[in-house]
Enzyme design. Structure first.
Site, short mmCIF file in Angstrom:
data_model
loop_
_atom_site.label_atom_id
_atom_site.label_comp_id
_atom_site.label_asym_id
_atom_site.label_seq_id
_atom_site.Cartn_x
_atom_site.Cartn_y
_atom_site.Cartn_z
N GLU A 170 40.66 54.35 86.77
CA GLU A 170 41.74 55.59 87.28
C GLU A 170 41.35 55.66 88.96
O GLU A 170 40.74 56.22 89.21
CB GLU A 170 41.45 56.71 86.32
CG GLU A 170 41.70 56.69 85.05
CD GLU A 170 41.49 58.03 84.20
OE1 GLU A 170 41.14 58.93 85.03
OE2 GLU A 170 41.48 58.08 83.21
N ARG A 180 33.98 68.15 83.35
CA ARG A 180 34.34 67.13 84.37
C ARG A 180 33.51 67.08 85.55
O ARG A 180 33.82 66.16 86.60
CB ARG A 180 35.98 67.46 84.70
CG ARG A 180 36.72 67.11 83.42
CD ARG A 180 38.11 67.54 83.79
NE ARG A 180 38.99 67.21 82.61
CZ ARG A 180 39.54 66.05 82.16
NH1 ARG A 180 39.45 65.18 83.10
NH2 ARG A 180 40.57 66.15 81.05
N ASP A 212 36.59 28.13 105.14
CA ASP A 212 35.56 28.66 106.25
C ASP A 212 34.72 29.54 105.66
O ASP A 212 35.32 30.74 105.85
CB ASP A 212 35.97 28.63 107.55
CG ASP A 212 34.77 28.95 108.57
OD1 ASP A 212 33.55 29.04 108.02
OD2 ASP A 212 35.11 29.56 109.69
N GLU A 257 48.11 59.18 91.21
CA GLU A 257 47.29 58.32 90.41
C GLU A 257 48.19 57.57 89.60
O GLU A 257 49.26 58.17 88.85
CB GLU A 257 46.23 59.11 89.55
CG GLU A 257 45.54 58.27 88.56
CD GLU A 257 44.59 59.10 87.85
OE1 GLU A 257 44.30 58.89 86.59
OE2 GLU A 257 44.00 60.06 88.48
N ARG A 293 32.32 59.06 86.00
CA ARG A 293 33.42 59.41 86.88
C ARG A 293 32.88 59.65 88.41
O ARG A 293 33.55 59.94 89.28
CB ARG A 293 33.55 60.99 86.31
CG ARG A 293 34.24 61.27 85.12
CD ARG A 293 34.21 62.62 84.83
NE ARG A 293 34.93 63.39 85.66
CZ ARG A 293 36.14 63.76 85.60
NH1 ARG A 293 36.90 62.94 84.68
NH2 ARG A 293 36.82 64.35 86.45
N HIS A 341 37.43 56.98 88.33
CA HIS A 341 36.75 57.20 86.98
C HIS A 341 36.85 55.91 86.14
O HIS A 341 37.89 55.49 86.07
CB HIS A 341 37.34 58.25 86.28
CG HIS A 341 37.44 59.70 86.89
ND1 HIS A 341 38.36 60.52 86.77
CD2 HIS A 341 36.62 59.98 88.22
CE1 HIS A 341 38.25 61.67 87.63
NE2 HIS A 341 37.42 61.21 88.54
N GLU A 393 42.60 56.76 92.21
CA GLU A 393 43.49 57.73 92.73
C GLU A 393 43.52 57.13 94.44
O GLU A 393 42.75 56.48 95.01
CB GLU A 393 42.67 59.11 92.99
CG GLU A 393 42.59 59.68 91.40
CD GLU A 393 41.76 60.63 91.52
OE1 GLU A 393 41.68 61.49 90.51
OE2 GLU A 393 40.60 60.91 92.18
N GLU A 422 48.40 63.88 91.92
CA GLU A 422 46.91 64.50 91.89
C GLU A 422 46.85 65.70 92.39
O GLU A 422 47.61 66.19 93.14
CB GLU A 422 45.96 63.33 91.94
CG GLU A 422 45.29 62.47 91.23
CD GLU A 422 44.39 63.46 90.04
OE1 GLU A 422 44.50 64.53 90.55
OE2 GLU A 422 44.22 62.78 88.94
N GLU A 472 33.19 57.36 79.94
CA GLU A 472 33.90 57.64 81.29
C GLU A 472 32.74 57.83 82.34
O GLU A 472 32.34 58.93 82.42
CB GLU A 472 35.00 58.50 81.17
CG GLU A 472 35.76 58.70 82.81
CD GLU A 472 36.75 59.90 82.44
OE1 GLU A 472 37.28 60.30 83.62
OE2 GLU A 472 36.88 60.86 81.49
#
Length: 472
Positions: free
Chosen positions: A129, A338, A51, A218, A359, A267, A131, A210, A357
Site C-alpha cells: 500500500e 495500527r 554501460d 493512496e 507496516r 504497508h 502512499e 489519505e 501486514e
C-alpha cells in the site's frame, strides 16, 4: 506473455519503439529505447547492451559492459509517449550471460527460487500500500550560501488565508482521511491514474485521499508473486508521477515531506501458499493465524532492525518513524493496533486472504530488495521456529499510548536512525545469504551507498540550526 506474443503485438499495434527498462541498486528505473523494426527474436535471446558503470551501485568503468535481457511477460504500452511505445522490464546479465549478482530483480527471482527449494511453500504473495503526495509546487536547494525547501498544495491547511482565488475547503492537519469533493480535489486525477494502471495490467482495488493535508493519496492494487509485485510497484509509481506531471502537479513517495503531519508509508501485506492452499490460516488461532504465520512474524520482528535498513533506506524515513503519527515504531504484532510493526487484518478476511501486514516500510525502498529481504526473514523465522510470543513481541492489542511508562519501556522499538539500521544490517545479515539470494558484496555496497547519504545530510547546515543556535 511470451516472446512471440510480444513480437505479434509490436506488429499488430504498429508499435514504433520498444523501451527496455532496468533498475539500479537504489530502485530508480532507467531505460534505453530501440526502434521497433530493430527488435526481433535475437533481441530477446541476446539482450541489449548498456554501460553498467553509469548506474548507481553497479560496476566500475573498467568492467562496465553489461546486458539487459528482456522479460516479455512484463510488456505494456506506454500511455505517456507520443510515438506508440512498448515498455519491457529486463533482467541484467554479464557479457558471458551469467546473472549479475547485484541486479535487484535477479535477487527477487533468486528469493522466489529459494522459497521453492526449501519446500516450505510454492509461492509468496505481496501486496504493498504505497502512499504519496501530489503537490502543486516543490522547490529546494542546498549549497554553501544557504539551503531550503518549499512545498505547496492548493489543498494545504496553511493556505486557508491565501490571497487571490481561494475557494476554501482546505484539508485540516491530519484531517484528510476519506473526505468527499470538493475537499478531496484530486479524485479525477486518481481516477485517471487507476484507469491507466488497469490498461497497463494492474488490478486496481480502490483509491482514496489519505490522512495528511496537502494532497496525500493512496491507490491499492491486487497482490501478486514477489517479483511480479515489485515490477507492478515500479509501474504504479511511473504512472502516478506521469499523470501528476500531466496535470501540472508533482508526485512524491518521500516518507516525510511535511513537518507536523502524517508521512507516507508502504504497508506490505504478505502470505505463503502451497499450491492453492493458504499456509497462514488456522481457524481458532490468534487472529485465525497458523503456527507457520506466527513463526514468519517472528522472523520479521526478530530481524526487523536489519530489515529496516532495506525497507526504510533514507534519512527521511526516520522522520516518519516517530511516535504520534500512526507510525509503526513498535516491534510487536497485533490484530488491531495500527502502531504495531506487524498488524493482522481481521475484517472480511477469508482463509485465502489470511495474511500479515508489515507496516514499517516506505516507498524509498527498492521493492525487489525489500520484498526479498522480508521473505528471507520470514522463512528464517519458520525454519528456526521463532515464536514471537516467546520472544516478547506480543501480541499487544491494547492502546500503546495508554500504557504506563514502565510497560512502554518493555516494548522493543524500531531503529531511530538510518545509521542504527545499517549497523544492525552489518551485524545481522546471515539470513539474507541463504541460497545465495543476497551476497556480501551487495550488502556491503548498499551500506556504503547509504552511509554516503548520511554523511551528506549530516554535513549540510540545516535552517533549523540557525533558529536554535544563531544567537548563542
Amino acid at each position: 506473455m511470451d516472446m512471440k506474443t510480444v513480437l505479434s503485438i509490436i506488429d499488430a499495434e504498429k508499435v514504433e519503439y520498444v523501451d527496455f527498462r532496468i533498475v539500479d541498486l537504489l530502485g530508480r528505473q532507467h531505460h534505453v529505447t530501440v526502434p521497433a523494426y530493430a527488435v526481433d527474436e535475437g533481441t530477446f535471446k541476446n539482450g541489449v547492451a548498456f554501460d553498467g558503470s553509469s548506474l548507481t551501485g553497479y560496476k566500475s568503468i573498467e568492467e562496465s559492459d553489461m546486458v539487459a535481457m528482456p522479460d516479455p511477460s512484463t510488456a505494456f504500452l506506454d500511455p505517456f509517449v507520443e510515438a506508440k511505445t512498448l515498455n519491457i522490464v529486463c533482467n541484467i546479465v554479464n557479457p558471458d550471460n551469467t546473472p549479475y549478482t547485484r541486479d535487484p530483480r535477479g535477487i527477487a527471482l533468486r528469493a522466489e527460487a529459494y522459497l521453492q527449494q526449501t519446500g516450505l511453500a510454492t509461492a509468496a504473495y505481496f501486496g504493498p500500500e504505497s502512499e504519496f503526495f501530489l503537490f502543486d509546487s516543490v522547490r529546494y536547494d542546498s549549497g554553501p550560501s544557504g539551503s531550503f525547501f518549499h512545498i505547496d498544495s492548493e489543498e494545504a491547511f496553511w493556505n486557508t488565508g491565501k490571497e487571490g482565488q481561494n475557494l476554501g475547503y482546505k484539508v485540516r492537519n491530519k484531517g484528510g482521511y476519506f473526505p468527499v469533493q470538493p475537499t478531496d480535489s484530486q479524485m479525477d486525477i486518481r481516477n485517471e491514474m487507476c484507469t491507466l494502471m488497469t490498461k497497463a495490467g494492474l488490478h486496481v482495488e480502490r483509491h482514496h485521499h489519505e490522512v495528511a493535508t496537502a494532497g496525500q493519496g493512496e491507490i491499492n492494487f491486487r497482490f501478486d508473486t514477489l517479483t511480479r509485485t515489485a515490477d507492478n510497484l515500479l509501474l504504479f509509481k511511473y504512472i502516478v508521477r506521469n499523470v501528476a506531471a500531466k496535470h501540472g502537479k508533482t508526485a512524491t513517495f518521500m516518507p516525510k515531506p511535511i513537518v507536523g503531519d502524517n508521512g507516507s508509508g508502504m504497508h506490505v501485506h504478505q502470505s505463503l501458499f502451497n499450491g492453492d492452499t493458504p499456509l497462514f490460516y488456522e481457524q481458532g488461532g490468534y487472529a485465525n493465524l497458523s503456527e507457520t504465520a506466527l513463526y514468519y512474524i517472528g522472523g520479521i520482528l526478530h530481524h526487523a532492525p536489519a530489515l529496516i535498513a532495506l525497507t526504510n533506506p533514507s534519512t527521511n524515513s526516520f522522520k516518519r518513524l516517530v511516535p504520534g503519527y500512526e507510525a509503526p515504531v513498535n516491534l510487536v504484532f497485533s490484530k488491531g493496533n495500527r502502531s504495531a510493526a506487524v498488524r493482522i487484518p481481521v475484517a472480511a478476511v477469508t482463509p485465502k486472504a489470511s495474511r500479515i501486514e508489515f507496516r514499517t516500510p516506505d516507498s524509498t525502498a527498492n521493492p525487489y530488495l525489500a520484498f526479498a529481504a522480508m521473505l528471507m526473514a520470514g522463512l528464517d523465522g519458520i525454519k528456526r521456529k521463532l515464536d514471537p510470543r516467546e520472544l516478547g513481541y506480543g501480541p499487544l492489542d491494547r492502546n500503546i499510548y495508554d500504557l504506563s511508562d514502565a510497560e512502554k519501556h518493555e516494548i522493543k522499538r524500531a531503529p531511530g536512525s538510518l545509521e542504527e539500521a545499517l549497523t544492525a544490517l552489518e551485524q545481522d545479515h546471515a539470513f539474507l545469504l541463504e541460497g545465495d539470494v543476497f551476497n556480501k558484496e551487495v550488502i556491503e555496497s548498499w551500506i556504503a551507498l547509504k552511509r554516503a547519504d548520511i554523511q551528506q545530510v549530516e554535513r549540510t547546515v540545516n535552517p533549523k540550526e540557525f533558529e536554535l543556535y544563531y544567537d548563542l
